[in-house]
Design an enzyme around this catalytic site. Structure first.
Site, PDB file in Angstrom:
ATOM      1  CG  ASP A 247      20.398 -25.950   0.478  1.00  0.00           C
ATOM      2  OD1 ASP A 247      20.909 -24.852   0.175  1.00  0.00           O
ATOM      3  OD2 ASP A 247      19.623 -26.102   1.435  1.00  0.00           O
TER       4      ASP A 247
ATOM      5  NE  ARG B 287      21.874 -25.948   5.633  1.00  0.00           N
ATOM      6  CZ  ARG B 287      22.594 -25.511   4.606  1.00  0.00           C
ATOM      7  NH1 ARG B 287      22.254 -24.408   3.980  1.00  0.00           N
ATOM      8  NH2 ARG B 287      23.681 -26.189   4.231  1.00  0.00           N
TER       9      ARG B 287
ATOM     10  CG  HIS C 118      21.296 -21.618  -3.326  1.00  0.00           C
ATOM     11  ND1 HIS C 118      21.002 -20.402  -2.736  1.00  0.00           N
ATOM     12  CD2 HIS C 118      21.547 -22.482  -2.301  1.00  0.00           C
ATOM     13  CE1 HIS C 118      21.071 -20.523  -1.426  1.00  0.00           C
ATOM     14  NE2 HIS C 118      21.384 -21.773  -1.130  1.00  0.00           N
TER      15      HIS C 118
ATOM     16  CG  HIS D 234      16.899 -21.584  -0.258  1.00  0.00           C
ATOM     17  ND1 HIS D 234      17.093 -22.877  -0.696  1.00  0.00           N
ATOM     18  CD2 HIS D 234      17.982 -21.305   0.519  1.00  0.00           C
ATOM     19  CE1 HIS D 234      18.211 -23.362  -0.214  1.00  0.00           C
ATOM     20  NE2 HIS D 234      18.789 -22.430   0.522  1.00  0.00           N
TER      21      HIS D 234
END
Length: 287
Positions: A100, A250, A98, A236
Site C-alpha cells: 500500500d 479499511r 502491491h 497483497h
C-alpha cells in the site's frame, strides 16, 4: 515464544494466522500488546467474528498503532473520514500484487480491513512474506540489492493527484531489524542507479520471484473478519474471481520513512541520444 492469550491458528508455512477469542469492541491494553506481537510474528493476522465492530471502534483500534491516515483519493465512509470504502462495484478490485501507498515518503505502517459483505464464493486475498523473499535470494543478488534504491510513483488519471518517493530496495524493519525486499509491481517505477533496461529486467525478475506460492498465504473471508497486515514487510493481491458484491472498510496507519543500506552508486545518467522503449506498464517515469 510465550503462550498466546487466545486461540492462534497459523494458516500457511510462510505467514498469516487466524485469531479466535478476541472482541475488538472490548480491547484492553494487554490484549492489544499481544495482537501487536502476533502481527510482528506472522506479518498478517485475521481476527475472526467481529460483526459488531463499529466504525468508531475500528478507528480506535487503528489509533492504537499510530496516527490514522486520511486517504488522498479513495472514497471514504460518510461521517468517518478515516475509513476508506473498498467496494467491488466502485473500483475496489485491485488484482495486482502491491504494497500500500509506497509512492509516499512515509508509507503506511499497517492496514486494518473489516470485511462487511462477502460473495458466496471467491473474493479471497493473498499476502506474501517479503522477509522470506529477500532471504531466499542468492548472496550476490542480496549484496547488489542492498546498495540500490527504487522510485515509487503514481499518477491518477482524470485527477491532479500524483506522488513520488525513492526508497531502499531492501528495507530494514524498524521493530524486528530483519531485511526484506521492498519493491512491488503496482507502484515501483525503476531503479535509478541502473540503465532503464537493466532496471526493467531486474525488477521483472524480483516481481515474479516475490510472488511465488512458497511465500504466500491465501485467506477465505467471512463477513465480520478483520485483517491486519504489516505493510512494511508484505505485499497483497485481491483475487478477482467473483461477480457478487464484496465490501470492506479499511483504516490505514501512517508509518515512517523506510530505512535500508546507503546507495553505493550515483543515479545513472543516460548519454545524449540514448533511447528507451518501455516494456512494462508501470514504467511511470522516463530518463
Amino acid at each position: 515464544m510465550s503462550k498466546p492469550m487466545f486461540d492462534v491458528r497459523p494458516i500457511s508455512g510462510a505467514l498469516g494466522a487466524e485469531i479466535h477469542g478476541v472482541r475488538l469492541t472490548e480491547l484492553t491494553d494487554e490484549v492489544f500488546a499481544e495482537l501487536k506481537r502476533l502481527l510482528l510474528t506472522y506479518q498478517v493476522i485475521f481476527i475472526v467474528g467481529q460483526e459488531d465492530l463499529t466504525p468508531a471502534a475500528h478507528v480506535d483500534f487503528g489509533r492504537r498503532f499510530g496516527e490514522v491516515e486520511l486517504h488522498p483519493y479513495l472514497p471514504r465512509l460518510d461521517g468517518q473520514p478515516e475509513i476508506v470504502i473498498i467496494d467491488s462495484e466502485r473500483g475496489g478490485k485491485v488484482d495486482v500484487w502491491h504494497t500500500d501507498m509506497t509512492f509516499h515518503a512515509n508509507p503506511p505502517l499497517c492496514s486494518i480491513l473489516h470485511l462487511v459483505k462477502c460473495p458466496s464464493t471467491g473474493g479471497d486475498t493473498m499476502w506474501t512474506n517479503q522477509y522470506l523473499v529477500y532471504e531466499r535470494l542468492s548472496a550476490p543478488i542480496r549484496e547488489l540489492l542492498d546498495g540500490l534504491t527504487a522510485v515509487h510513483a503514481i499518477r491518477i488519471g482524470g485527477s491532479d493527484f500524483a506522488s513520488r518517493a525513492e526508497h531502499p530496495v531492501v528495507r530494514v524493519h524498524p521493530e524486528t531489524g530483519r531485511r526484506s525486499l521492498y519493491v512491488n509491481r503496482l507502484f515501483t517505477s525503476h531503479i535509478p542507479q541502473l540503465t532503464r533496461n537493466e532496471s526493467d529486467a531486474l525488477l521483472q525478475y524480483l516481481f515474479e520471484f516475490s510472488e511465488g506460492p512458497q511465500f504466500v498465504c491465501r485467506y477465505r473471508w467471512r463477513a465480520g473478519d478483520v485483517a491486519v497486515w504489516d505493510n512494511r514487510v508484505t505485499q497483497h493481491y485481491a483475487v478477482n474471481d467473483y461477480d457478487e458484491p464484496r465490501r470492506g472498510q479499511r483504516v490505514t496507519v501512517l508509518g515512517d520513512a523506510p530505512a535500508g543500506g546507503e546507495p553505493r552508486w550515483e543515479h545513472y545518467q543516460a548519454p545524449p541520444g540514448q533511447r528507451y522503449w518501455p516494456a512494462r506498464v508501470n514504467a511511470v517515469e522516463n530518463y
